[in-house]
Write a protein that holds these residues in place. Structure first.
Motif, PDB file in Angstrom:
ATOM      1  N   ARG A 127       0.997   6.349  -6.958  1.00  0.00           N
ATOM      2  CA  ARG A 127      -0.072   7.119  -7.515  1.00  0.00           C
ATOM      3  C   ARG A 127       0.203   8.725  -7.057  1.00  0.00           C
ATOM      4  O   ARG A 127      -0.128   9.727  -7.633  1.00  0.00           O
ATOM      5  CB  ARG A 127      -1.541   6.708  -6.931  1.00  0.00           C
ATOM      6  N   SER A 128       0.855   8.871  -6.024  1.00  0.00           N
ATOM      7  CA  SER A 128       1.230  10.543  -5.938  1.00  0.00           C
ATOM      8  C   SER A 128       2.122  11.090  -6.880  1.00  0.00           C
ATOM      9  O   SER A 128       2.044  12.211  -7.071  1.00  0.00           O
ATOM     10  CB  SER A 128       1.598  10.483  -4.433  1.00  0.00           C
ATOM     11  N   ARG A 129       2.973  10.216  -7.363  1.00  0.00           N
ATOM     12  CA  ARG A 129       3.656  10.653  -8.295  1.00  0.00           C
ATOM     13  C   ARG A 129       3.003  10.758 -10.091  1.00  0.00           C
ATOM     14  O   ARG A 129       3.202  11.908 -10.451  1.00  0.00           O
ATOM     15  CB  ARG A 129       5.019   9.905  -8.684  1.00  0.00           C
ATOM     16  N   ASP A 130       2.493  10.090 -10.257  1.00  0.00           N
ATOM     17  CA  ASP A 130       1.587  10.094 -11.583  1.00  0.00           C
ATOM     18  C   ASP A 130       0.058  10.521 -11.560  1.00  0.00           C
ATOM     19  O   ASP A 130      -0.329  10.482 -12.462  1.00  0.00           O
ATOM     20  CB  ASP A 130       1.813   8.767 -12.295  1.00  0.00           C
ATOM     21  N   GLY A 131      -0.257  11.056 -10.284  1.00  0.00           N
ATOM     22  CA  GLY A 131      -1.651  11.429 -10.101  1.00  0.00           C
ATOM     23  C   GLY A 131      -2.924  10.556 -10.404  1.00  0.00           C
ATOM     24  O   GLY A 131      -3.932  10.984 -10.750  1.00  0.00           O
ATOM     25  N   GLY A 132      -2.492   9.313 -10.164  1.00  0.00           N
ATOM     26  CA  GLY A 132      -3.512   8.189 -10.341  1.00  0.00           C
ATOM     27  C   GLY A 132      -4.344   7.653  -8.990  1.00  0.00           C
ATOM     28  O   GLY A 132      -4.133   8.486  -8.113  1.00  0.00           O
ATOM     29  N   GLN A 133      -5.202   6.727  -9.151  1.00  0.00           N
ATOM     30  CA  GLN A 133      -6.086   6.448  -8.095  1.00  0.00           C
ATOM     31  C   GLN A 133      -5.879   5.047  -7.855  1.00  0.00           C
ATOM     32  O   GLN A 133      -5.566   3.997  -8.744  1.00  0.00           O
ATOM     33  CB  GLN A 133      -7.350   6.622  -8.499  1.00  0.00           C
ATOM     34  N   PHE A 134      -5.906   4.683  -6.437  1.00  0.00           N
ATOM     35  CA  PHE A 134      -6.141   3.052  -6.155  1.00  0.00           C
ATOM     36  C   PHE A 134      -7.107   2.933  -5.022  1.00  0.00           C
ATOM     37  O   PHE A 134      -7.493   3.938  -4.491  1.00  0.00           O
ATOM     38  CB  PHE A 134      -4.625   2.596  -5.785  1.00  0.00           C
TER      39      PHE A 134
ATOM     40  N   CYS B 163       0.863  -1.240  -0.087  1.00  0.00           N
ATOM     41  CA  CYS B 163       0.006   0.027  -0.098  1.00  0.00           C
ATOM     42  C   CYS B 163       0.850   1.217   0.158  1.00  0.00           C
ATOM     43  O   CYS B 163       0.764   2.179  -0.578  1.00  0.00           O
ATOM     44  CB  CYS B 163      -1.133  -0.034   1.230  1.00  0.00           C
ATOM     45  N   HIS B 164       1.942   1.269   0.748  1.00  0.00           N
ATOM     46  CA  HIS B 164       2.717   2.452   0.842  1.00  0.00           C
ATOM     47  C   HIS B 164       3.699   2.489  -0.560  1.00  0.00           C
ATOM     48  O   HIS B 164       3.680   3.747  -1.008  1.00  0.00           O
ATOM     49  CB  HIS B 164       3.902   2.228   1.950  1.00  0.00           C
ATOM     50  N   ASP B 165       3.853   1.504  -1.224  1.00  0.00           N
ATOM     51  CA  ASP B 165       4.543   1.530  -2.302  1.00  0.00           C
ATOM     52  C   ASP B 165       3.806   2.056  -3.380  1.00  0.00           C
ATOM     53  O   ASP B 165       3.927   2.915  -4.282  1.00  0.00           O
ATOM     54  CB  ASP B 165       5.036   0.233  -2.936  1.00  0.00           C
ATOM     55  N   THR B 166       2.367   1.724  -3.301  1.00  0.00           N
ATOM     56  CA  THR B 166       1.134   1.979  -4.424  1.00  0.00           C
ATOM     57  C   THR B 166       1.084   3.391  -4.207  1.00  0.00           C
ATOM     58  O   THR B 166       0.882   4.218  -5.132  1.00  0.00           O
ATOM     59  CB  THR B 166       0.058   1.125  -4.159  1.00  0.00           C
ATOM     60  N   LEU B 167       0.939   4.274  -2.845  1.00  0.00           N
ATOM     61  CA  LEU B 167       0.782   5.361  -2.712  1.00  0.00           C
ATOM     62  C   LEU B 167       1.633   6.164  -3.072  1.00  0.00           C
ATOM     63  O   LEU B 167       1.548   7.461  -3.624  1.00  0.00           O
ATOM     64  CB  LEU B 167       0.402   5.548  -1.087  1.00  0.00           C
ATOM     65  N   ALA B 168       3.065   5.827  -3.164  1.00  0.00           N
ATOM     66  CA  ALA B 168       4.162   6.683  -3.550  1.00  0.00           C
ATOM     67  C   ALA B 168       4.262   6.717  -5.098  1.00  0.00           C
ATOM     68  O   ALA B 168       4.232   7.810  -5.782  1.00  0.00           O
ATOM     69  CB  ALA B 168       5.592   5.961  -3.450  1.00  0.00           C
TER      70      ALA B 168
END
Length: 712
Positions: free
Chosen positions: A295-302, A288-293
Motif C-alpha cells: 500500500r505504501s507503493r501504490d498509495g492505497g489503504q488497508f 501486515c508488513h507485506d501489505t504495508l509495503a
C-alpha cells in the motif's frame, strides 16, 4: 611464480619429461657457454691491457731524448709511428710539468679528444676505448707522461661472434635433446598415459571389468598388476554396494516423504494456530508488513481489526475448556466467511482474533466488514445442550490515517477495541486521538488506584433496603466510594471496572467487608438488632481457595457475627460453576452467611441452576425496573422471576426503584424488599444512622415510600 608451477602441474607427463630434459640441457649449455665467453673475454681483455702497456712503454723509451732536449718535432715523429696500429685512436706526450708536448690523432678517429693534462697513471677500460697513462722515468725521475687510447671494436666483434656461436651450439644441442627426449619418454610415458586413460574411463563409465595391458616387468609392470587387482576388488565391492544402494534408495525415498510431510506440518504449526487452524500472531504480523509495503507503493489503504469475544471466560470456566475450544472453532469459521479471499483472519490467543483487510477504499469498507462480523456472531450456538450467545467488541485502525507502521496500527486497533468494550460491547469503533488520551488517563488512574489501596483513600457508603411488609429498614448495602485527595469523589463506574481488571477489587472487597462488619457491630451495640449488612463480593474472590478463612478472620477481628451479613454474588460468578466456586459457597453457607444473587436476569444461564446452590435471595436487576409498569416485556419478566423465586422458596429484592408508580406495581407482585433512590441514595454512616432512626420512629405503613430528602 605460483601460476608457472600450476601450469607445469597441469601438463601431461610426456610434456613434463620433455620439459625436464630440455631444461637440464639448456641449463648445462647456458652455464658452459657463459663460462666459455667469460673466459674468452677475460683473456682478450688481459691481452689488450698488456699490449697497450707495452706499447706505451716503447713510446716512452723512444721519447726520452725528445723530452730531454725539448724536441717536440722528434716527439711527434715518435707518435706518428703508431699509424701502423689501426686500433690506436689517439696518443700524446706530456712534459714533466704535465703540459701537452706532442699529440697524435689516428686518421680513422680524427675527432678523438686528447686530455689537456695527464690523468692518474694507470689503465682505464670503458665500453668504447682503452686508455693508458704511463709516466716516463729516468733514474726514478719523471721526465714526462705517455697517453695512448685504443679502440675496443675488435673486442666487441669477438664478443658478438662468441655469443652467436654459443647460441647456435645451444640450438643444435636443444634440437638433439628434444629428439632424444621424445624417443626416451615414449617408452616411459606411453604405459603411464594408457593407465591414466583407463582410470579416467573407469571413473567415467564405472565399468570395473576393464583391465590395463602390461608392457614390461619393471616398476611400471608392477603398477599395472596392482591397478588391475584394485579394479577386480572394486568390481566385487561395487556389486555388493549396488544391492545396498537400491535398498538405501528405497529407505531414503520413504524417509524423504515422511520428512517432507513433517516439514510441511512444522511450517504450518509455526504460522498457524493449532486449535482453529487460523494464521497465528506471527503470520498475521508478517502479512501486515507485506501489505504495508504494497500500500505504501501504490498509495492505497488497508484496515487492521481487533476482535475480543465477550463472556468467553464465563463459558470456558462454567462449561469446560473443551466446550470453549469448540466455541472458538465455530467463531473462527464464521469469521472466515465474513472476509474476502485475499483478506486474513488470525487468532491472537485466548478469545482475541485479528482481521486484515488488505485493500479498502475507506471507512465504509471496514464498517461493512465489521457489521458482517457482528451479524455472523449473533446467532445462538448449541453446544452440549447449552445455548450460547456470543458477542464481540471490534477495534479498527486504518492505514495511513491511524498509523504508518504495523506496530502502531495494531496498538491503535487494540485501543479502539477496548474502547468499544467499555461502551457495552457488541459493537465496533475506529481509533481516534481521543482514545489515546483516554488510554493515558486510564494508566494514570490505575497508578492512582494502587496508591488509593495502599493509603486507604476509600469510604464506605450505605444504601437502605426496605422491607415490603412493614416498611422498616431490613438492611443496608455497603458500597465503596473513592475520595481522591485532589480530584474529590471518583465515580465507581470509573474505578470499579479498572479494579476488577487489575485484581485490586479483592483488596477493596475485603476492606468494604471489614467496614461493614465494624459498622453493624456499632449499630447493634446501640440496640438496633434488626439491622444487617449486605456486601458485594466480586467474581475474583471466588477463585481464592481461602475465601471463607479470610472472611471468618475479619469477623473475628471486628467482633461481627455471620448472621448479620448477607453476601451478594453476581449471576456471572454463579454461572462459573467451577469446583472452587461451589466449594466457597458451601463453606460460606456453613459459616452462617446469607447468600444472594445480585443483578439477576442479566446473564444467559438456565434458571434451573439456582436450585443447585444454597441461596437465600434474588435481587432483580434495575434494568427491568426502569420502564415499569409501562414496558409489558419487563413487567412480564419481573413477574416471572418473582414467581420462580417463590417456587424455589427464595426471598426477592428489587433494586433501582425511583418512582411511586414502580413501587406500587412491585408491591402488587409480592416482593420482599425494595431498594432505590425513591428511598435513599448511598450515604455516609452517620447519615445512614439518622435515616435508620427516623424509619424506626415512623409507622411501617407510612414509611414504605418516604424518600430520604423528605426526612432530612
Amino acid at each position: 611464480m605460483s601460476r608457472a608451477f600450476n601450469w607445469i602441474k597441469e601438463l601431461p607427463i610426456s610434456r613434463k619429461l620433455t620439459l625436464l630434459m630440455m631444461t637440464t640441457a639448456a641449463v648445462a649449455l647456458f652455464l658452459g657457454g657463459v663460462a666459455f665467453v667469460a673466459n674468452d673475454l677475460f683473456v682478450k681483455r688481459s691481452g689488450m691491457l698488456s699490449q697497450q702497456a707495452t706499447l706505451a712503454e716503447i713510446v716512452g723509451l723512444n721519447s726520452i731524448a725528445a723530452l730531454d732536449f725539448d724536441d717536440a718535432r722528434s716527439a711527434r715523429e715518435t707518435l706518428t709511428a703508431l699509424e701502423a696500429d689501426p686500433e690506436v685512436m689517439a696518443a700524446a706526450i706530456y712534459s714533466g710539468q704535465d703540459l701537452l708536448f706532442a699529440q697524435y690523432n689516428s686518421p680513422g678517429f680524427p675527432d678523438t679528444d686528447i686530455p689537456a693534462s695527464p690523468g692518474i697513471a694507470g689503465q682505464r677500460f670503458t665500453l668504447d676505448y682503452l686508455e693508458t697513462f704511463q709516466p716516463v722515468l729516468v733514474r726514478d725521475q719523471k721526465l714526462g707522461t705517455v697517453f695512448i687510447r685504443t679502440s675496443t671494436n675488435d673486442w666487441y666483434v669477438s664478443l658478438q661472434r662468441n655469443f652467436l656461436t654459443g647460441f647456435a651450439v645451444m640450438a643444435i644441442v636443444g634440437l638433439i635433446s628434444l629428439a632424444l627426449s621424445h624417443v626416451l619418454q615414449r617408452n616411459f610415458s606411453a604405459p603411464v598415459l594408457e593407465l591414466a586413460g583407463l582410470a579416467r574411463m573407469v571413473s567415467r563409465t564405472r565399468s570395473y571389468s576393464l583391465r590395463a595391458r602390461k608392457y614390461s616387468e619393471d616398476e611400471l609392470g608392477t603398477l599395472v598388476d596392482d591397478f588391475n587387482a584394485m579394479l577386480e576388488e572394486i568390481e566385487q565391492r561395487d556389486m555388493k554396494l549396488s544391492e545396498y544402494q537400491q535398498g538405501l534408495e528405497r529407505e531414503v525415498q520413504s524417509r524423504t516423504a515422511d520428512l517432507q510431510q513433517l516439514t510441511e506440518r512444522l511450517e504450518h504449526q509455526a504460522h498457524h494456530d493449532s486449535l482453529t487452524g487460523l494464521p497465528n500472531r506471527k503470520r498475521y504480523k508478517e502479512c501486515c508488513h507485506d501489505t504495508l509495503a504494497e500500500r505504501s507503493r501504490d498509495g492505497g489503504q488497508f484496515a487492521v481489526m481487533f476482535l475480543d469475544l465477550e463472556r468467553f471466560k464465563l463459558v470456558n470456566d462454567s462449561l469446560g475448556h473443551h466446550v470453549g475450544d469448540r466455541l472458538l472453532n465455530i467463531v473462527a469459521r464464521r469469521l472466515r466467511n465474513c472476509v474476502r479471499e485475499g483478506d486474513m483472519v488470525a487468532r491472537q490467543g485466548g478469545d482475541e482474533f485479528t482481521v486484515l483487510l488488505r485493500s479498502v477504499s475507506g471507512y465504509e469498507d471496514a464498517t461493512s466488514v465489521a457489521e458482517r462480523i457482528l451479524a455472523a456472531l449473533a446467532p445462538c450456538i448449541e453446544l452440549e445442550a447449552h445455548t450460547l450467545n456470543i458477542t464481540g467488541s471490534i477495534g479498527i485502525s486504518l492505514y495511513p490515517y491511524n498509523g504508518t507502521t504495523v506496530d502502531e496500527l495494531l496498538r491503535h486497533a487494540d485501543v479502539a477495541m477496548y474502547a468499544a468494550k467499555s461502551k457495552g460491547g457488541n459493537g465496533f469503533l475506529f481509533f481516534s486521538d481521543e482514545m489515546r488520551t483516554e488510554g493515558a488517563e486510564l494508566l494514570s488512574l490505575e497508578a492512582e488506584l494502587h496508591r488509593a489501596v495502599d493509603e486507604q483513600q476509600f469510604e464506605a457508603y450505605y444504601q437502605p433496603i426496605i422491607s415490603a411488609h412493614d416498611g422498616r429498614v431490613r438492611s443496608f448495602e455497603a458500597l465503596v466510594r473513592w475520595r481522591h485527595p485532589t480530584s474529590g469523589m471518583v465515580s465507581p463506574g470509573r474505578f470499579i471496572p479498572l479494579a476488577e481488571e487489575t485484581g485490586l477489587i479483592t483488596e477493596i472487597d475485603e476492606w468494604v467487608f471489614g467496614e461493614a462488619c465494624r459498622q453493624v457491630v456499632i449499630w447493634r451495640k446501640k440496640h438496633l438488632h434488626d439491622v444487617s449488612m449486605t456486601v458485594n463480593l466480586s467474581s475474583r474472590q471466588f477463585s481464592r481457595p481461602d475465601l471463607s478463612q479470610r472472611l471468618e478472620a475479619i469477623l473475628n477481628e471486628t467482633g461481627a457475627t455471620s448472621d448479620a451479613i448477607e453476601l451478594e454474588i453476581t449471576e456471572g460468578t454463579l454461572m462459573h460453576q467451577t469446583e472452587q466456586v461451589q466449594s466457597n459457597l458451601m463453606k460460606l453457607k456453613a459459616l452462617g452467611f446469607r447468600l444472594a444473587v445480585d443483578d439477576f436476569g442479566t446473564g444467559y444461564s438456565s434458571l434451573s441452576y439456582l436450585k443447585r446452590f444454597p441461596l437465600d435471595r434474588l435481587k432483580v436487576d434495575q434494568s427491568f425496573v426502569q420502564d415499569l409498569p409501562h414496558d409489558q416485556d419487563n413487567a412480564a419478566i419481573t413477574q416471572a422471576v418473582i414467581a420462580m423465586a417463590r417456587s424455589l422458596r427464595l426471598m426477592v429484592t428489587v433494586e433501582g426503584i425511583e418512582t411511586e408508580e414502580q413501587l406500587a406495581f412491585l408491591q402488587d407482585l409480592g416482593c420482599d424488599a425494595f431498594q432505590g433512590f425513591l428511598y435513599s441514595q448511598p450515604v455516609s454512616a452517620d447519615e445512614a444512622e439518622r435515616y435508620l432512626y427516623s424509619r424506626v420512629a415512623q409507622s411501617s405503613a407510612a414509611a414504605a415510600s418516604a424518600p430520604l430528602h423528605q426526612q432530612q
